[in-house]
Write a protein that holds these residues in place. Structure first.
Motif, mmCIF file in Angstrom:
data_model
loop_
_atom_site.group_PDB
_atom_site.id
_atom_site.type_symbol
_atom_site.label_atom_id
_atom_site.label_comp_id
_atom_site.label_asym_id
_atom_site.label_seq_id
_atom_site.Cartn_x
_atom_site.Cartn_y
_atom_site.Cartn_z
ATOM 1 N N LYS A 123 0.833 -1.203 0.000
ATOM 2 C CA LYS A 123 0.000 0.000 0.000
ATOM 3 C C LYS A 123 0.872 1.259 0.000
ATOM 4 O O LYS A 123 0.645 2.196 -0.765
ATOM 5 C CB LYS A 123 -0.904 -0.033 1.238
ATOM 6 C CG LYS A 123 -1.942 1.052 1.245
ATOM 7 C CD LYS A 123 -2.927 0.871 2.383
ATOM 8 C CE LYS A 123 -3.962 1.971 2.291
ATOM 9 N NZ LYS A 123 -4.712 2.172 3.506
ATOM 10 N N ARG A 173 -6.695 2.683 -1.129
ATOM 11 C CA ARG A 173 -7.513 1.561 -0.667
ATOM 12 C C ARG A 173 -6.999 0.262 -1.276
ATOM 13 O O ARG A 173 -6.397 0.271 -2.342
ATOM 14 C CB ARG A 173 -8.981 1.752 -1.083
ATOM 15 C CG ARG A 173 -9.580 3.067 -0.625
ATOM 16 C CD ARG A 173 -11.055 3.140 -0.972
ATOM 17 N NE ARG A 173 -11.334 2.971 -2.387
ATOM 18 C CZ ARG A 173 -11.275 3.959 -3.276
ATOM 19 N NH1 ARG A 173 -10.935 5.175 -2.905
ATOM 20 N NH2 ARG A 173 -11.557 3.726 -4.543
ATOM 21 N N ILE A 204 -9.874 -4.581 5.226
ATOM 22 C CA ILE A 204 -9.791 -4.673 3.763
ATOM 23 C C ILE A 204 -10.786 -5.712 3.251
ATOM 24 O O ILE A 204 -10.767 -6.860 3.716
ATOM 25 C CB ILE A 204 -8.345 -5.060 3.366
ATOM 26 C CG1 ILE A 204 -7.410 -3.884 3.669
ATOM 27 C CG2 ILE A 204 -8.260 -5.476 1.908
ATOM 28 C CD1 ILE A 204 -5.953 -4.213 3.529
ATOM 29 N N ASP A 206 -14.951 -2.867 -3.031
ATOM 30 C CA ASP A 206 -14.382 -1.575 -2.635
ATOM 31 C C ASP A 206 -15.491 -0.531 -2.495
ATOM 32 O O ASP A 206 -15.510 0.260 -1.547
ATOM 33 C CB ASP A 206 -13.350 -1.158 -3.695
ATOM 34 C CG ASP A 206 -12.850 0.261 -3.483
ATOM 35 O OD1 ASP A 206 -12.421 0.573 -2.352
ATOM 36 O OD2 ASP A 206 -12.895 1.063 -4.438
ATOM 37 N N LYS A 225 -17.428 -1.090 0.701
ATOM 38 C CA LYS A 225 -16.696 -0.597 1.880
ATOM 39 C C LYS A 225 -16.932 0.914 2.039
ATOM 40 O O LYS A 225 -17.211 1.406 3.123
ATOM 41 C CB LYS A 225 -15.203 -0.904 1.712
ATOM 42 C CG LYS A 225 -14.281 -0.259 2.730
ATOM 43 C CD LYS A 225 -14.193 -1.037 4.022
ATOM 44 C CE LYS A 225 -13.355 -0.312 5.062
ATOM 45 N NZ LYS A 225 -13.218 -1.000 6.316
ATOM 46 N N ARG A 226 -16.838 1.637 0.925
ATOM 47 C CA ARG A 226 -17.036 3.086 1.006
ATOM 48 C C ARG A 226 -18.481 3.443 1.311
ATOM 49 O O ARG A 226 -18.760 4.501 1.848
ATOM 50 C CB ARG A 226 -16.580 3.740 -0.310
ATOM 51 C CG ARG A 226 -15.058 3.844 -0.368
ATOM 52 C CD ARG A 226 -14.629 4.513 -1.634
ATOM 53 N NE ARG A 226 -14.742 3.614 -2.757
ATOM 54 C CZ ARG A 226 -15.111 3.977 -3.994
ATOM 55 N NH1 ARG A 226 -15.400 5.220 -4.252
ATOM 56 N NH2 ARG A 226 -15.170 3.086 -4.943
#
Ligand SMILES: NC(=O)c1ccc[n+]([C@@H]2O[C@H](COP(=O)([O-])OP(=O)(O)OC[C@H]3O[C@@H](n4cnc5c(N)ncnc54)[C@H](O)[C@@H]3O)[C@@H](O)[C@H]2O)c1
Length: 426
Positions: free
Chosen positions: A138, A145, A196, A358, A361-362
Motif C-alpha cells: 500500500k 484503498r 480490507i 471496494d 466498503k465506502r
C-alpha cells in the motif's frame, strides 16, 4: 491484491493493462460494459454502471499478489496460455513488475502443487507477514484503498469445526498453528483485520465461517464468496430458471467437464474435487426447490464430473444432458456442449468483485455482501437464509442495491402506473 497469480489472476491483470492501453475491451464485465435502468421506463435513463456508481477507475488500479511459484505475471500468463503471446508482449513491461510475494501455504491443502516460494513460521507468523506485505504494498504504490480477491487453487474439502466458530477461538488456533486453519483463511483474516474487503473466487470455505463474519462486522469490512460463477454453472443458472419458470419437469441433469489447466490438475485430487463438487451441486436444488415441487423435480438426479485433460489447457469443454418432461409427462432432452474459456469468463468476475467490494466498503456496507451472488456459484448468505441462485433474480438484486446506494427508486417491474396514467389521460 491477489493470493494466487495463476490463470484467472494473470488474465485479469493482463486484461486491465490491455484495456488501459486501448488494446482491447473489457467484455464480460458488468461494471464496465453493463447499463442500468433508472426511474420509470418513460424517462429513458439508462447509464453505464461505471458512470452511475463511483467505482475505481482503471487508470488508478495497481496489482500485487502472492503465489507459491516465483514466476512474474508475464511469465505466469505465458505459461497459462490463455492469452495470445502477441497481446502479452505488448504489455510485457506492465506485467513483469508484478512479482509474487512468498505465499502463506500448506501443502496438505493442495497436494499437486510443487511450492517453492513460501513463507515459513506458524499460522500466526504467516498472518503477521501477510499483513506486513499488504501494508508495504500500500505504501510503496501510494494506494488509498486495497481489496483482496482469492484466485488461489481450490483447497481440499473441509468443514467448519469449533476453531472456526468464534473470532477468539480462531485467533487462539492461529497461535496454536492449528492445521484446520487453511492458507486462504490466513489471507482472509489478515485482510479483514486491516479492514480490507475480501472476495473468495474458489469454493473453499475461507470467509464462510462464523469467525470471519464476526471479524468482518468488527472491522466493518465487506466479504463475498464463494467460487466464481463461470462455464457450466453459469449456463445452469441461466437455463434452469427458464425451465422452472415454464413449470417444466426435470428428471436428470448430467454434467461433465474436461479441462487441462493447473486448476484441473489440482482438482484431479479427489479431496480438492469434493470442494468443487459441493459448491456446484447446490445450484439446481436451490432453483428447482424439489420439496416444494415434488411432481416436477422430486426425482431429479444431478451428477457432476470434472476430468483433467491436459491437451485442452484452459479451454474447458463441458457437456450437459438434461432430461426434461412437459405436458402430460412427455419426455424431451436438451444437450449443451459449451466450448468455453474458463479464465476468459472468470477474469471479469474477479474485476467486478474487486470494484464492487471496494464500493461496498465506502458505502459502509459490512459483512456478507449477498448482492454479489450474481458472480458466485455458491453464494454466501446470512446463517439460515437460503441462497438465491437464479441469475436473473441475482442481477435484479445487484441493480437494486446500486439504486439504493445512490438514492434512486427501486424497480419492481410492476408497471401498473403506466396504465393508470394512460387511463387518466384518456
Ligand atoms: N477459471 C475459472 O473459470 C474458475 C471458475 C471458478 C472458480 N475458479 C477458481 O479460481 C481459482 C483460480 O483458478 P485458476 O484457473 O487461476 O487456477 P491456477 O491453478 O491457474 O491458479 C491458482 C494459483 O494459486 C496458487 N496458489 C495455491 N495456493 C496458494 C496459496 N496458499 N497462496 C498463494 N498462491 C497459491 C497456485 O500456485 C496457482 O498459481 C481456483 O480455485 C479455481 O477453482 C476458477
Amino acid at each position: 491484491m491477489i493470493p494466487g497469480l495463476g490463470a484467472v489472476a494473470t488474465t485479469l491483470i493482463a486484461g486491465v493493462e490491455a484495456v488501459k492501453k486501448g488494446l482491447s475491451q473489457p467484455i464480460g464485465s458488468l461494471t464496465q460494459m453493463g447499463h442500468i435502468r433508472l426511474g420509470k421506463r418513460t424517462e429513458n435513463r439508462y447509464p453505464k454502471i461505471k458512470d452511475f456508481v463511483p467505482i475505481a477507475d482503471f487508470k488508478d488500479i495497481v496489482f500485487g499478489g502472492w503465489d507459491v511459484y516465483e514466476d512474474n505475471v508475464y511469465e505466469a500468463a505465458m505459461k497459462a496460455k490463455v492469452l495470445e503471446p502477441g497481446l502479452l508482449n505488448a504489455i510485457k513491461a506492465e506485467l513483469e513488475v508484478v512479482v509474487p510475494m512468498k505465499a502463506a501455504f500448506d501443502q496438505n491443502y493442495a497436494k499437486n502443487l510443487v511450492a517453492t516460494n513460501v513463507k515459513t513460521g506458524t499460522r500466526y507468523d504467516l498472518a503477521q507477514a501477510v499483513m506486513q506485505d499488504i501494508k508495504n504494498f500500500k505504501q510503496k504504490n501510494n494506494c488509498s484503498r486495497i481489496v483482496l480477491v482469492w484466485c488461489g487453487s481450490t483447497e481440499i474439502y473441509y468443514e467448519a469445526s469449533e476453531i472456526h466458530q468464534t473470532l477468539a477461538a480462531f485467533e487462539q488456533a492461529l497461535i496454536d498453528d492449528d492445521k484446520r486453519i487453511s492458507p486462504s483463511m490466513i489471507y482472509a483474516y489478515s485482510a479483514l483485520k486491516l479492514g480490507i474487503p475480501f472476495a473468495n473466487g474458489a469454493p473453499n470455505l475461507t470467509v464462510d465461517i462464523p469467525a470471519m463474519i464476526e471479524l468482518a462486522k468488527l472491522t466493518e469490512t465487506p466479504i463475498a464468496g464463494k467460487d466464481f460463477k463461470t462455464g457450466q454453472t453459469l449456463m445452469k443458472t441461466i437455463l434452469a430458471p427458464g425451465l422452472a419458470a415454464r413449470s417444466l419437469g426435470v428428471k436428470g441433469w448430467f454434467s461433465t467437464n474436461i479441462l487441462g489447466n493447473r486448476d484441473g490438475l489440482v482438482l484431479d485430487d479427489p479431496d480438492n474435487f469434493k470442494t468443487k463438487e459441493v459448491s456446484k451441486l447446490g445450484v439446481l436444488e436451490d432453483i428447482f426447490k424439489p420439496h416444494e415441487n415434488p411432481e416436477l423435480y422430486g426425482d431429479l438426479y444431478h451428477k457432476i464430473r470434472i476430468d483433467y485433460y491436459p491437451p485442452h489447457g484452459d479451454n474447458k469443454e463441458s457437456w450437459d444432458n438434461i432430461d426434461i418432461f412437459g405436458w402430460l409427462g412427455y419426455k424431451m432432452q436438451i444437450k449443451i456442449n459449451f466450448l468455453c474459456r474458463d479464465s476468459i469468463l472468470a477474469a471479469p468476475i474477479a474485476l467486478d468483485l474487486a470494484l464492487f467490494s471496494d464500493l461496498a466498503k465506502r458505502a459502509q456496507m459490512s459483512g456478507i455482501q449477498e448482492w454479489l451472488s450474481f458472480y458466485l456459484k455458491s453464494p454466501q448468505t446470512a446463517p439460515g437464509l437460503a441462497p438465491e441462485n437464479d441469475i436473473f433474480k441475482q442481477l435484479m438484486k445487484l441493480q437494486n442495491t446500486l439504486r439504493h446506494m445512490m438514492g434512486e427508486d427501486l424497480i419492481t417491474h410492476l408497471g401498473l402506473d403506466y396504465y393508470q396514467d394512460l387511463v387518466e389521460a384518456m
